[in-house]
Scaffold this motif. Structure first.
Motif, short mmCIF file in Angstrom:
data_model
loop_
_atom_site.label_atom_id
_atom_site.label_comp_id
_atom_site.label_asym_id
_atom_site.label_seq_id
_atom_site.Cartn_x
_atom_site.Cartn_y
_atom_site.Cartn_z
N MET A 245 0.85 -1.18 0.00
CA MET A 245 0.00 0.00 0.00
C MET A 245 0.89 1.24 0.00
N LYS A 246 0.35 2.32 -0.54
CA LYS A 246 1.11 3.56 -0.65
C LYS A 246 0.32 4.72 -0.07
N CYS A 247 1.08 5.74 0.39
CA CYS A 247 0.48 6.95 0.94
C CYS A 247 1.47 8.09 0.77
N LYS A 248 0.99 9.22 0.29
CA LYS A 248 1.83 10.42 0.17
C LYS A 248 1.28 11.49 1.10
N ILE A 249 2.19 12.34 1.58
CA ILE A 249 1.81 13.45 2.47
C ILE A 249 2.53 14.69 1.99
N ASN A 250 1.80 15.82 1.87
CA ASN A 250 2.49 17.05 1.52
C ASN A 250 3.12 17.68 2.77
N ARG A 251 3.97 18.65 2.56
CA ARG A 251 4.75 19.26 3.65
C ARG A 251 3.86 19.88 4.72
N ASN A 252 2.80 20.59 4.31
CA ASN A 252 1.89 21.20 5.29
C ASN A 252 1.19 20.14 6.14
N ALA A 253 0.74 19.06 5.49
CA ALA A 253 0.06 18.00 6.23
C ALA A 253 1.02 17.34 7.21
N ALA A 254 2.27 17.15 6.82
CA ALA A 254 3.25 16.53 7.71
C ALA A 254 3.41 17.35 8.98
N LYS A 255 3.47 18.67 8.83
CA LYS A 255 3.63 19.54 10.01
C LYS A 255 2.42 19.43 10.93
N VAL A 256 1.22 19.47 10.37
CA VAL A 256 -0.01 19.37 11.18
C VAL A 256 -0.11 18.00 11.84
#
Length: 99
Positions: A1-12
């Motif tokens: 399975m795969k999942c991506k996270i953008n930079r703003n989401a990672a911080k939150v």
């Protein structure tokens, strides 16, 4: 399975994981509505179960995805500040709807 996270989401998400009461929990993407070819998604903090796959992301956050839900494979967790602040979770391979 795969999942991506953008930079703003990672911080939150890192902020959510550091809050009191989050000890031992991980980020989980859940399917709130399944429409067959696409779904509605949300993010919660939860403990892993035997049905989960722990997906490592390039942002240093492990995400729990339920292996029984095919619409979770390939989700992209984004967080935007405008026009409204909040998560926008999509699955480009199956269509998308936001939280």
């Amino acid at each position: 399975m795969k999942c991506k996270i953008n930079r703003n989401a990672a911080k939150v998400l890192k902020d959510m994981l550091s809050q009191e009461g989050a000890e031992g929990k991980m980020v989980r993407v859940i399917l709130t509505q399944n429409h067959g070819d696409h779904g509605h998604y949300d993010v919660i903090l939860d403990h892993a179960t035997e049905n989960d796959e722990i997906v490592e992301t390039d942002k240093g956050i492990n995400v729990l995805l339920d292996k029984r839900e095919s619409l979770l494979d390939g989700v992209w967790i984004q967080y935007f500040h405008v026009p409204e602040e909040g998560f926008f979770i999509t699955n480009p391979s199956t269509g998308f709807l936001e939280k």
